[in-house]
Write an enzyme that holds these catalytic residues in place. Structure first.
Site, PDB file in Angstrom:
ATOM      1  N   HIS A  68       4.562   7.313 -11.082  1.00 37.90           N
ATOM      2  CA  HIS A  68       3.326   8.089 -11.087  1.00 37.90           C
ATOM      3  C   HIS A  68       3.151   8.781  -9.749  1.00 37.90           C
ATOM      4  CE1 HIS A  68       2.058   4.352  -9.209  1.00 37.90           C
ATOM      5  NE2 HIS A  68       0.916   4.888  -8.834  1.00 37.90           N
ATOM      6  N   HIS A  70       1.044   8.712  -7.185  1.00 37.38           N
ATOM      7  CA  HIS A  70       0.484   8.174  -5.938  1.00 37.38           C
ATOM      8  C   HIS A  70       1.536   8.192  -4.842  1.00 37.38           C
ATOM      9  CE1 HIS A  70      -3.212   5.899  -7.681  1.00 37.38           C
ATOM     10  NE2 HIS A  70      -3.466   7.159  -7.409  1.00 37.38           N
ATOM     11  N   ASP A  72       2.266   6.296  -2.435  1.00 44.32           N
ATOM     12  CA  ASP A  72       3.055   5.103  -2.125  1.00 44.32           C
ATOM     13  C   ASP A  72       4.131   4.845  -3.184  1.00 44.32           C
ATOM     14  OD1 ASP A  72       0.689   2.431  -3.041  1.00 44.32           O
ATOM     15  OD2 ASP A  72       1.145   4.360  -3.955  1.00 44.32           O
ATOM     16  N   HIS A  73       4.262   5.788  -4.128  1.00 41.77           N
ATOM     17  CA  HIS A  73       5.353   5.714  -5.108  1.00 41.77           C
ATOM     18  C   HIS A  73       6.231   6.942  -5.114  1.00 41.77           C
ATOM     19  CE1 HIS A  73       4.225   1.952  -7.207  1.00 41.77           C
ATOM     20  NE2 HIS A  73       3.103   2.203  -6.567  1.00 41.77           N
ATOM     21  N   HIS A 157      -2.595   3.893 -15.795  1.00 43.38           N
ATOM     22  CA  HIS A 157      -3.092   3.704 -14.413  1.00 43.38           C
ATOM     23  C   HIS A 157      -3.743   4.984 -13.892  1.00 43.38           C
ATOM     24  CE1 HIS A 157      -3.130   2.500 -10.294  1.00 43.38           C
ATOM     25  NE2 HIS A 157      -1.949   2.902  -9.965  1.00 43.38           N
ATOM     26  N   GLU A 203       4.251  -4.939 -10.464  1.00 46.16           N
ATOM     27  CA  GLU A 203       3.580  -5.151  -9.185  1.00 46.16           C
ATOM     28  C   GLU A 203       2.686  -6.363  -9.297  1.00 46.16           C
ATOM     29  OE1 GLU A 203       3.023  -0.902  -7.121  1.00 46.16           O
ATOM     30  OE2 GLU A 203       1.351  -1.641  -8.313  1.00 46.16           O
ATOM     31  N   HIS A 414       5.489  -6.046  -4.442  1.00 49.54           N
ATOM     32  CA  HIS A 414       4.224  -5.493  -3.953  1.00 49.54           C
ATOM     33  C   HIS A 414       3.172  -6.546  -3.689  1.00 49.54           C
ATOM     34  CE1 HIS A 414       2.283  -1.701  -3.124  1.00 49.54           C
ATOM     35  NE2 HIS A 414       3.104  -1.033  -3.889  1.00 49.54           N
TER      36      HIS A 414
END
Lengths: 593, 374
Positions: A68, A70, A72-73, A157, A203, A414
């Protein structure tokens, strides 16, 4: 034993910069490529030297999959593909492909322009990186090559977030970032029910939380807006075009109607156009509420919500305005903020995370004096409210997901090791559970089943051989030839297909016996002896001067050298090898007198 | 098949929801995996909850949402979730759980025997709650024990299932330091320390005993204050020293601890009167609001009453505030049994913060607004 290897490069026992390497059936896959938002140096990127010490990653990876948008991904994706070097396929869903470059560019601008950093990816790099992206549709199997197969499923999400099913042969891995409880109930997510992957990677960041209900979050939002409006103040809500803006709008509209409120609500036009455009593209990705609104009426034909004009910001009296960008770092939302910041009756509601360096981040950290362009200072007197609407799973949601999927092994990333022991123990009551640290490889042994087809003729022949019916407790050996391409066939058919002639193997053995009788008498004595010893076997004394034990032939002839000696000739076929050797040892011992 | 995550927007904005904007300062609604019958403070920020099903159950230590606790910085804190800080497993149901003040130890009872289990909640280095031992009870009855504790060194626990079997045990050694000398074998509804050494043992039949662990002299006994078979009791500590006894028919009687036999005031509460079990009902004085007390288990709500202004002659009392959250937000329409509240507690310092749990696994944290202050 075959195994699947999983190595987190980031996000193993650590929050931020998700990047997981999976080796399955000889294929190497990178799951996510995130940036750690807390670091300002190279620690913000995953450690790719694990894959190779020098040079490009193309030869070492079969594909990259992004879950996705975000940061941090996906934040390190342009760095990985353009600065470290990777030219292979990058897979992500359509919404993710549309939104990623916008976020990456925003982030790049803030980091380079505002914070003055060098050694960061450029706008061109973002564009070049996105050219390598192959978009995924939901529920559509994609053959990365003739062995590796991937499929994306709705994760709920954020817009475009997907769970990924990876398959090589009969081994499989499912990767999910953060499953929304909704996604588990959504009709499209029923697939995960008993899919039983070898490994389920998830996660655990939120696995130790118990989430406050959506209803209470919305209550708090409405309460704050209502209180501000009641005292004559103005509410600014900086939003990202595809964040919660639409849902919050629908919520406010319904509330205004219910409470018969008159204060105006505005939605900035730039937001409207962009949102309309994206929602049209991604209508299947939104939830029913938004879809209903969009289909039943044009997105922004609300009774109480109107398009914003710059001049309205100076109008007296209460009002609510939704404006971009979401972190107050530029544009319309910042302009409005500057106008309204000095009045303590007003309020700004920040509906999400703000990157370091932005005004949003500063005011959320309690800063009440801001340095603006031209060295002027802005006194922040309005009320600042930080609200979180992000929909991620919690302890209960994760257990639900695991129990539905029934993986052979569970792997958590995570999270912090010391705070995960209880969760690990809980999962281990039902499933194997691993929690690797960054750089630590978990090798999971798999037991892939190899399906074998059997030819009908072979099956029929086995049945006609008689004997007891097949019984699971008493397996019966059958003979056949396995051709690795197709199915299990009879030997004759295999030979025919391969163009070979069947060969029979026969063993011959000579045994010397001291026996003064005539040849035929000796033969008779052998016959009698064997009959008494081998009671279960078929023994025949044939008129042609041989004794047969099953397929073994025994002949007697006189020895040329010794008149009192006989030479026994034993001959047997390969199938009777055991019996044959037994007989020869037996006869070597001589005959009873 | 429609979305099942939350009801449609229009349904969310029901009357109770709109009301709640004004009637609660804060409201948090959570769903545990399994319902709990106990909520016990282990610090000003953490509570323990535990399952009560017949097999294996979880014991969880939860940290309250940061947003609730952040006073000046409240608006800058977005954190609304409970955090599971420690967790462990119990082989049987947990019907009673008491924290031993000054330690990281909790004591539990399974409601089936009078034996107690001892647990270490764990520190920062681990998130696992471990069983450290057990204490044998003395009752032969089938009922569970009540448990009470106060700050003492070395740590001690007061427990018993009946009035005849109340004892004070030293945790480390298992040594019995004191026994309540009472012949009657009435099952207990609660045990509570009212000072460092004095405690109240309340029986289900309405009798209460006030005793002191320093003395072997017989306790002060006070018979049931009215005609009813089932009573619950709570006592507030000094300086108020009030005792409230509540019957299953909704009769509330307030006395002074120093004069248990004399009733200061009485009232008939606004509750449904149907058959109850002893563990259904919780009555609790508000620690920081003089004269206020709460009741759950006699209607589908948590009710808060203000006894200031009650007189000696019995009168009807209306609740000052009612929390209907559990019945309003429970899963409707599947024909299952109605939701009932299993327990509730007040925050020890924050005047109007209450936590309540129900049979559907829900747990609410709410800070109510006094309707009288407007």
């Amino acid at each position: 034993m075959p195994e699947i290897k999983v190595t987190p490069l980031g996000a193993g026992q650590d929050v931020g910069r998700s990047c997981i390497l999976v080796s399955i059936g000889g294929k190497n896959i990178m799951l996510d490529c995130g940036m750690h938002m807390g670091y300002n140096d190279d620690r913000r990127f995953p450690d790719f030297s694990y894959i190779t010490q020098n040079g490009r990653l193309t030869d070492f990876l079969d594909c990259v999959i992004i879950s996705h948008f975000h940061l941090d991904h996906c934040g390190a994706l342009p760095y990985m593909s353009e600065m470290v070097g990777y030219d292979g396929p990058i897979y992500m869903t359509h919404p993710t492909k549309a939104i990623c470059p916008i976020l990456l560019e925003d982030f790049r601008k803030i980091t380079v322009d505002k914070k003055g950093e060098t050694n960061f990816f450029t706008s061109q790099m973002i564009k070049d990186c996105m050219k390598k992206v192959i978009p995924l549709n939901l529920h559509q199997t994609v053959q990365v090559d003739d062995e590796l197969e991937i499929k994306a499923y709705y994760a709920g999400h954020v817009l475009g977030a997907a769970m990924v099913h990876i398959k090589v042969g009969s081994e499989s891995v499912v990767y999910t970032v953060s499953v929304n409880k909704f996604a588990l109930c959504h009709s499209g997510a029923a697939w995960i029910d008993k899919c039983r992957p070898d490994i389920l990677i998830s996660e655990s960041t939120y696995a130790t939380t118990i989430r406050d209900s959506k209803r209470c979050r919305e209550r708090d939002f409405l309460k704050k807006v209502h209180e501000t409006i009641e005292r004559g103040g103005k509410v600014l809500i900086p939003v990202f075009a595809l964040g919660r803006a639409q849902e919050l709008c629908i919520l406010l509209e319904t509330f205004w109607e219910r409470m018969n409120l008159k204060a105006p609500i505005y939605f900035s036009t730039g937001l409207t156009e962009k949102a309309n455009h994206y929602y049209k593209l991604f209508i299947t990705w939104t939830n029913q509420k938004i879809r209903k609104t969009f289909v039943q009426r044009n997105m922004f034909e609300f009774k109480h919500i109107k398009a914003f004009d710059r001049s309205y910001a100076d109008n007296p009296g209460p009002m609510v305005v939704f404006a971009t960008p979401g972190m107050l770092h530029a544009g319309q939302s910042l302009q409005i903020f500057k106008k309204w910041a000095g009045n303590d009756k007003n309020m700004v509601i920040m509906p999400g995370y703000c990157v370091q360096g932005t005004i949003g981040h500063k005011i959320l950290n309690g800063q009440r004096k801001l340095e603006m362009e031209g060295r002027s200072t802005l006194d922040v007197k309005l009320q600042v409210e930080y609200m979180s609407f992000s929909a991620h799973a919690d302890a209960k949601g994760i257990m639900q997901l695991i129990r539905m999927a029934e993986p052979r092994n569970m792997l958590l990333v995570h999270g912090e090791a010391a705070k995960m022991e209880f969760l690990k123990g809980k999962i281990e009551q039902e499933f194997n559970c691993y929690m690797p640290a960054n750089g630590e490889t978990v090798a999971v042994t798999t037991n892939p089943s190899v399906p074998v087809d059997i030819s009908l003729n072979l099956l029929k022949r086995e049945m006609t051989l008689g004997g007891p019916l097949p019984d699971p407790k008493k397996p019966r050996t059958m003979h056949g030839t396995l051709i690795m391409k197709e199915n299990l066939v009879s030997s004759e058919q295999a030979l025919k297909e391969l163009g070979l002639n069947e060969h029979q193997l026969r063993f011959t053995c000579r045994v010397q016996l001291q026996d003064p009788h005539s040849d035929s008498d000796t033969l008779h004595r052998i016959y009698t002896h064997l009959k008494s010893v081998l009671k279960d076997y078929t023994i025949q004394h044939l008129p042609d001067g041989t004794v047969m034990v099953e397929s073994i032939v025994i002949k007697v002839s006189s020895s040329a050298e010794d008149a009192n000696a006989k030479v026994l000739l034993l001959s047997w076929s390969y199938q009777d090898e055991d019996l044959g050797s037994y007989l020869s040892s037996l006869l070597k011992k001589g005959l009873p007198t | 098949m429609g979305e099942t995550e939350a009801v449609e927007i229009d349904d969310i904005l029901d009357d109770w929801f709109i009301e709640s904007l004004k009637s609660y300062k804060d409201l948090h609604v959570y769903q545990l995996e399994h319902p709990t019958q106990i909520i016990e403070w282990t610090s000003g920020k953490t509570v323990c909850v535990a399952g009560y099903s017949s097999g294996k159950n979880e014991i969880l230590e939860l940290r309250l949402p940061l947003k609730l606790l952040a006073d000046e910085k409240k608006s800058l804190c977005a954190e609304r979730d409970f955090k599971v800080v420690h967790g462990g497993f119990s082989e049987g149901p947990v019907c009673c759980l008491t924290h031993i003040p000054g330690t990281r130890c909790v004591v539990t009872n399974d409601g089936l025997t009078s034996d107690l289990q001892l647990w270490d909640l764990g520190a920062d280095d681990t998130d696992v709650i471990r069983k450290t031992g057990s204490l044998q009870g003395t009752s032969v009855s089938q009922a569970g024990s009540r448990i009470a504790a106060r700050l003492s060194s070395p740590p001690q626990v007061l427990h018993g299932a009946q009035s005849s079997s109340v004892q004070l045990t030293q945790l480390g050694t298992g040594q019995t330091l004191y026994r309540l000398e009472v012949d009657s074998t009435e099952p207990l509804s609660s045990l509570k320390f009212v000072s460092e050494t004095a405690f109240l043992a309340s029986c289900c039949d309405g009798t209460v005993y006030l005793a002191d662990t320093r003395t072997s002299a017989p306790p002060q006994a006070s018979p049931p204050p009215g005609e009813c078979a089932l009573w619950w009791t709570d006592a507030s500590a000094a300086p108020q020293c009030s005792v409230i006894r509540l019957s299953s028919s909704g009769q509330a009687v307030v006395s002074d601890l120093r004069n248990l036999g004399g009733a200061l005031c009485r009232a008939q509460l606004d509750v449904q009167t149907s058959p109850r079990k002893p563990e259904d009902v919780t009555v609790a004085w508000a620690p920081a609001l003089d004269g206020c007390f709460s009741v759950s288990g006699l209607s589908g709500l948590v009710q808060i009453y203000d006894s200031a202004g009650w007189r000696a002659e019995p009168q009807d009392a209306s609740p000052l505030f009612q929390h209907a959250g559990h019945s309003v937000s429970s899963q409707h329409g599947d024909g299952s049994a109605p939701v009932f509240i299993t327990t509730h507690v007040w925050h020890p310092e924050r005047p109007r913060t209450v936590l309540s749990a129900a049979s559907d696994g829900s747990i609410h944290v709410w800070d109510w607004v006094d309707p009288q202050t407007n």
